[in-house]
Motif scaffolding. Structure first.
Motif, PDB file in Angstrom:
ATOM      1  N   CYS A   1      -5.208  11.627   5.001  1.00 31.97           N
ATOM      2  CA  CYS A   1      -5.207  12.127   3.621  1.00 31.97           C
ATOM      3  C   CYS A   1      -5.626  11.043   2.642  1.00 31.97           C
ATOM      4  O   CYS A   1      -6.362  11.300   1.691  1.00 31.97           O
ATOM      5  CB  CYS A   1      -3.816  12.652   3.253  1.00 31.97           C
ATOM      6  N   ALA A   2      -5.161   9.811   2.862  1.00 31.57           N
ATOM      7  CA  ALA A   2      -5.495   8.710   1.952  1.00 31.57           C
ATOM      8  C   ALA A   2      -6.982   8.419   1.977  1.00 31.57           C
ATOM      9  O   ALA A   2      -7.596   8.141   0.940  1.00 31.57           O
ATOM     10  CB  ALA A   2      -4.712   7.458   2.342  1.00 31.57           C
ATOM     11  N   PHE A   3      -7.587   8.490   3.166  1.00 28.49           N
ATOM     12  CA  PHE A   3      -9.009   8.162   3.288  1.00 28.49           C
ATOM     13  C   PHE A   3      -9.881   9.143   2.530  1.00 28.49           C
ATOM     14  O   PHE A   3     -10.890   8.787   1.935  1.00 28.49           O
ATOM     15  CB  PHE A   3      -9.406   8.140   4.766  1.00 28.49           C
ATOM     16  N   PHE A   4      -9.490  10.425   2.553  1.00 30.51           N
ATOM     17  CA  PHE A   4     -10.304  11.443   1.913  1.00 30.51           C
ATOM     18  C   PHE A   4      -9.764  11.865   0.551  1.00 30.51           C
ATOM     19  O   PHE A   4     -10.199  12.856  -0.011  1.00 30.51           O
ATOM     20  CB  PHE A   4     -10.404  12.683   2.816  1.00 30.51           C
ATOM     21  N   ALA A   5      -8.793  11.110   0.039  1.00 28.01           N
ATOM     22  CA  ALA A   5      -8.179  11.491  -1.229  1.00 28.01           C
ATOM     23  C   ALA A   5      -9.182  11.405  -2.366  1.00 28.01           C
ATOM     24  O   ALA A   5      -9.792  10.369  -2.588  1.00 28.01           O
ATOM     25  CB  ALA A   5      -6.981  10.583  -1.534  1.00 28.01           C
ATOM     26  N   PRO A   6      -9.385  12.480  -3.157  1.00 26.47           N
ATOM     27  CA  PRO A   6     -10.308  12.448  -4.284  1.00 26.47           C
ATOM     28  C   PRO A   6      -9.644  11.853  -5.505  1.00 26.47           C
ATOM     29  O   PRO A   6      -8.412  11.825  -5.602  1.00 26.47           O
ATOM     30  CB  PRO A   6     -10.618  13.936  -4.504  1.00 26.47           C
ATOM     31  N   PRO A   7     -10.428  11.342  -6.448  1.00 27.27           N
ATOM     32  CA  PRO A   7      -9.857  10.860  -7.696  1.00 27.27           C
ATOM     33  C   PRO A   7      -9.168  11.994  -8.441  1.00 27.27           C
ATOM     34  O   PRO A   7      -9.530  13.161  -8.300  1.00 27.27           O
ATOM     35  CB  PRO A   7     -11.085  10.352  -8.471  1.00 27.27           C
ATOM     36  N   LEU A   8      -8.150  11.642  -9.225  1.00 29.35           N
ATOM     37  CA  LEU A   8      -7.446  12.647 -10.004  1.00 29.35           C
ATOM     38  C   LEU A   8      -8.318  13.147 -11.134  1.00 29.35           C
ATOM     39  O   LEU A   8      -9.266  12.505 -11.569  1.00 29.35           O
ATOM     40  CB  LEU A   8      -6.152  12.051 -10.585  1.00 29.35           C
ATOM     41  N   ALA A   9      -7.988  14.315 -11.622  1.00 28.98           N
ATOM     42  CA  ALA A   9      -8.725  14.881 -12.741  1.00 28.98           C
ATOM     43  C   ALA A   9      -8.508  14.048 -13.984  1.00 28.98           C
ATOM     44  O   ALA A   9      -7.547  13.287 -14.098  1.00 28.98           O
ATOM     45  CB  ALA A   9      -8.254  16.333 -12.974  1.00 28.98           C
TER      46      ALA A   9
ATOM     47  N   LEU B   1      -9.178   4.644  -7.035  1.00 29.30           N
ATOM     48  CA  LEU B   1      -9.290   6.093  -7.100  1.00 29.30           C
ATOM     49  C   LEU B   1      -9.398   6.589  -8.531  1.00 29.30           C
ATOM     50  O   LEU B   1     -10.143   7.530  -8.827  1.00 29.30           O
ATOM     51  CB  LEU B   1      -8.080   6.742  -6.420  1.00 29.30           C
ATOM     52  N   ASN B   2      -8.655   5.957  -9.427  1.00 29.99           N
ATOM     53  CA  ASN B   2      -8.676   6.275 -10.849  1.00 29.99           C
ATOM     54  C   ASN B   2      -7.991   5.137 -11.575  1.00 29.99           C
ATOM     55  O   ASN B   2      -7.743   4.083 -10.984  1.00 29.99           O
ATOM     56  CB  ASN B   2      -8.000   7.635 -11.128  1.00 29.99           C
ATOM     57  N   SER B   3      -7.660   5.322 -12.828  1.00 32.37           N
ATOM     58  CA  SER B   3      -7.110   4.216 -13.616  1.00 32.37           C
ATOM     59  C   SER B   3      -5.714   3.809 -13.171  1.00 32.37           C
ATOM     60  O   SER B   3      -5.230   2.739 -13.546  1.00 32.37           O
ATOM     61  CB  SER B   3      -7.069   4.605 -15.101  1.00 32.37           C
ATOM     62  N   ARG B   4      -5.057   4.625 -12.328  1.00 33.16           N
ATOM     63  CA  ARG B   4      -3.672   4.322 -11.960  1.00 33.16           C
ATOM     64  C   ARG B   4      -3.423   4.253 -10.459  1.00 33.16           C
ATOM     65  O   ARG B   4      -2.300   4.005 -10.044  1.00 33.16           O
ATOM     66  CB  ARG B   4      -2.740   5.371 -12.578  1.00 33.16           C
ATOM     67  N   SER B   5      -4.440   4.482  -9.652  1.00 33.74           N
ATOM     68  CA  SER B   5      -4.249   4.481  -8.203  1.00 33.74           C
ATOM     69  C   SER B   5      -5.367   3.717  -7.520  1.00 33.74           C
ATOM     70  O   SER B   5      -6.513   3.749  -7.975  1.00 33.74           O
ATOM     71  CB  SER B   5      -4.204   5.918  -7.653  1.00 33.74           C
ATOM     72  N   ALA B   6      -5.021   3.051  -6.421  1.00 34.10           N
ATOM     73  CA  ALA B   6      -6.017   2.308  -5.663  1.00 34.10           C
ATOM     74  C   ALA B   6      -5.655   2.322  -4.185  1.00 34.10           C
ATOM     75  O   ALA B   6      -4.494   2.494  -3.811  1.00 34.10           O
ATOM     76  CB  ALA B   6      -6.119   0.872  -6.170  1.00 34.10           C
TER      77      ALA B   6
ATOM     78  N   ARG C   1      -1.578   2.140  -3.582  1.00 33.16           N
ATOM     79  CA  ARG C   1      -0.772   1.604  -4.692  1.00 33.16           C
ATOM     80  C   ARG C   1      -0.919   2.523  -5.885  1.00 33.16           C
ATOM     81  O   ARG C   1      -2.039   2.912  -6.258  1.00 33.16           O
ATOM     82  CB  ARG C   1      -1.218   0.193  -5.046  1.00 33.16           C
ATOM     83  N   ARG C   2       0.204   2.866  -6.491  1.00 33.99           N
ATOM     84  CA  ARG C   2       0.229   3.806  -7.604  1.00 33.99           C
ATOM     85  C   ARG C   2       1.013   3.235  -8.778  1.00 33.99           C
ATOM     86  O   ARG C   2       2.125   2.725  -8.601  1.00 33.99           O
ATOM     87  CB  ARG C   2       0.873   5.123  -7.146  1.00 33.99           C
ATOM     88  N   ASP C   3       0.406   3.269  -9.941  1.00 36.03           N
ATOM     89  CA  ASP C   3       1.084   2.906 -11.183  1.00 36.03           C
ATOM     90  C   ASP C   3       1.905   4.114 -11.613  1.00 36.03           C
ATOM     91  O   ASP C   3       1.384   5.067 -12.171  1.00 36.03           O
ATOM     92  CB  ASP C   3       0.040   2.535 -12.239  1.00 36.03           C
ATOM     93  N   ILE C   4       3.198   4.054 -11.344  1.00 35.31           N
ATOM     94  CA  ILE C   4       4.060   5.199 -11.622  1.00 35.31           C
ATOM     95  C   ILE C   4       4.349   5.341 -13.104  1.00 35.31           C
ATOM     96  O   ILE C   4       4.446   6.451 -13.628  1.00 35.31           O
ATOM     97  CB  ILE C   4       5.381   5.078 -10.832  1.00 35.31           C
ATOM     98  N   HIS C   5       4.435   4.190 -13.785  1.00 37.10           N
ATOM     99  CA  HIS C   5       4.825   4.275 -15.196  1.00 37.10           C
ATOM    100  C   HIS C   5       4.254   3.114 -16.004  1.00 37.10           C
ATOM    101  O   HIS C   5       4.707   1.976 -15.888  1.00 37.10           O
ATOM    102  CB  HIS C   5       6.358   4.294 -15.318  1.00 37.10           C
ATOM    103  N   LYS C   6       3.195   3.368 -16.737  1.00 37.91           N
ATOM    104  CA  LYS C   6       2.688   2.528 -17.820  1.00 37.91           C
ATOM    105  C   LYS C   6       2.490   1.063 -17.453  1.00 37.91           C
ATOM    106  O   LYS C   6       2.716   0.165 -18.261  1.00 37.91           O
ATOM    107  CB  LYS C   6       3.616   2.639 -19.029  1.00 37.91           C
ATOM    108  N   GLY C   7       2.074   0.792 -16.235  1.00 43.54           N
ATOM    109  CA  GLY C   7       1.775  -0.579 -15.848  1.00 43.54           C
ATOM    110  C   GLY C   7       2.986  -1.455 -15.629  1.00 43.54           C
ATOM    111  O   GLY C   7       2.854  -2.687 -15.536  1.00 43.54           O
ATOM    112  N   ILE C   8       4.178  -0.861 -15.492  1.00 45.88           N
ATOM    113  CA  ILE C   8       5.379  -1.667 -15.267  1.00 45.88           C
ATOM    114  C   ILE C   8       6.116  -1.277 -13.987  1.00 45.88           C
ATOM    115  O   ILE C   8       6.829  -2.088 -13.412  1.00 45.88           O
ATOM    116  CB  ILE C   8       6.357  -1.588 -16.460  1.00 45.88           C
TER     117      ILE C   8
END
Length: 330
Positions: A11-19, A249-254, A281-288
């Motif tokens: 799933c991670a390999f084929f995960a698309p960027p979020l909307a 993947l997007n501004s909050r996930s890599a 790695r996921r930014d769950i909340h505002k870079g903190i």
């Protein structure tokens, strides 16, 4: 556990960027949780920043209130599982007090763990464990002399000395040198990091790392990393090779995909571990507040290279006045 890890990897390999509308939302927390987390983060982050600046002002001067300050406090909770070894969990604390105006080039630094305490390359290579989980007695107080050189143009050198804060006190001296080259007219870059150090209680250690990489697209970066390390207390030359693909993947996930080989010895060289790793790695909340999911498949020499699964789940929170959203250094 194995099917869950395998499913995650696919799933991670084929995960698309979020909307786009999902990217604009900077928190995954419900409103009630956000209302508790944000004031707490602000209070502790301001305390960390103000404390370091007040100490810096005492030693350095009035400019301490305006210069960039790299002080931080990081709290983490980690659950680690290795097939055949079971599950373990740990809470970690890491800190760094940066005093940049003590002198123009002489900087006083207090930090929780020196690089030399990070263990063998087998310990470091995975990235599944925090550096500060390997030795909790490694806080250091020291001075670091910095050269004002751009490592793109010249070797950038740093000399440090101080003490490890444990009984008996452990004096140390460290020399670090870095360089960055552009290769030809293309996108490839080569970076070199070299360190030689001496600790009174553990002796000498040396480390060199060569990192060559290039961007493949706006959101993908390819790296090949070679590391060689020797520590007197181990008296073994270690080396590792890493092929790494970083994908934002997007501004909050890599994501990071890695193939890693680790070996040791010069007179009788041998490979001790091969493994494949995916790190989400996921930014769950505002870079903190960040979450990591790290599945791995190991082929270790000590178990006749039989495949062994491993998984790490990690939650960490940063306390700084100014948050830096740096996922994988690319």
């Amino acid at each position: 556990m194995r099917p869950a890890i395998a499913l995650f990897c696919v799933c991670a390999f084929f995960a698309p960027p979020l909307a786009a509308d999902e990217e604009e939302n900077d928190s995954d927390l419900p409103e009630w949780a956000e209302n508790h987390v944000e004031p707490f983060r602000a209070r502790v982050g301001n305390w960390v920043d103000n404390t370091s600046r007040n100490i810096d002002s005492f030693f350095g001067g009035d400019q301490s209130s305006s210069v960039d300050n790299g002080s931080y406090l990081r709290l983490g909770q980690e659950i680690d599982w290795m097939e055949g070894d079971g599950t373990s969990s740990d809470i970690s604390v890491r800190y760094r007090i940066d005093l940049p105006t003590t002198e123009e080039r002489l900087r006083l630094i207090i930090e929780s763990d020196p690089e030399e305490s990070q263990g063998t390359l087998a310990d470091q290579g995975s990235g599944r464990l925090y550096n500060d989980q390997r030795d909790r007695r490694t806080s250091t107080l020291g001075l670091s002399w910095l050269e004002r050189r751009d490592k793109r143009d010249n070797w950038s050198n740093r000399i440090g000395a101080g003490v490890r804060l444990r009984l008996p006190l452990d004096p140390y001296v460290r020399f670090t040198s870095e360089r960055l080259w552009d290769i030809g007219e293309g996108p490839w870059q080569l970076e070199s990091y070299n360190r030689l150090s001496w600790f009174n209680n553990s002796g000498y250690s040396a480390r060199t790392q060569w990192d060559i990489g290039r961007p493949l697209s706006e959101n993908r970066h390819l790296r090949f990393i070679t590391t060689v390390q020797w520590r007197e207390e181990e008296d073994t030359l270690e080396y590792s090779e890493v092929a790494q693909l970083n994908q934002r993947l997007n501004s909050r996930s890599a994501l990071r995909y890695s193939a890693i080989a680790i070996g040791e010895s010069v007179s009788n060289p041998r490979m001790t571990n091969y493994y494949l790793q995916t790190r989400y790695r996921r930014d769950i909340h505002k870079g903190i507040l960040f979450a990591d999911v790290i599945p791995e498949l190991h082929f270790q020499r000590e178990v006749s290279h039989d495949p062994r699964w491993a998984m790490t789940l990690r939650l960490e929170m940063y306390f700084q006045r100014d948050i830096k959203r740096d996922y994988f250094h690319f």
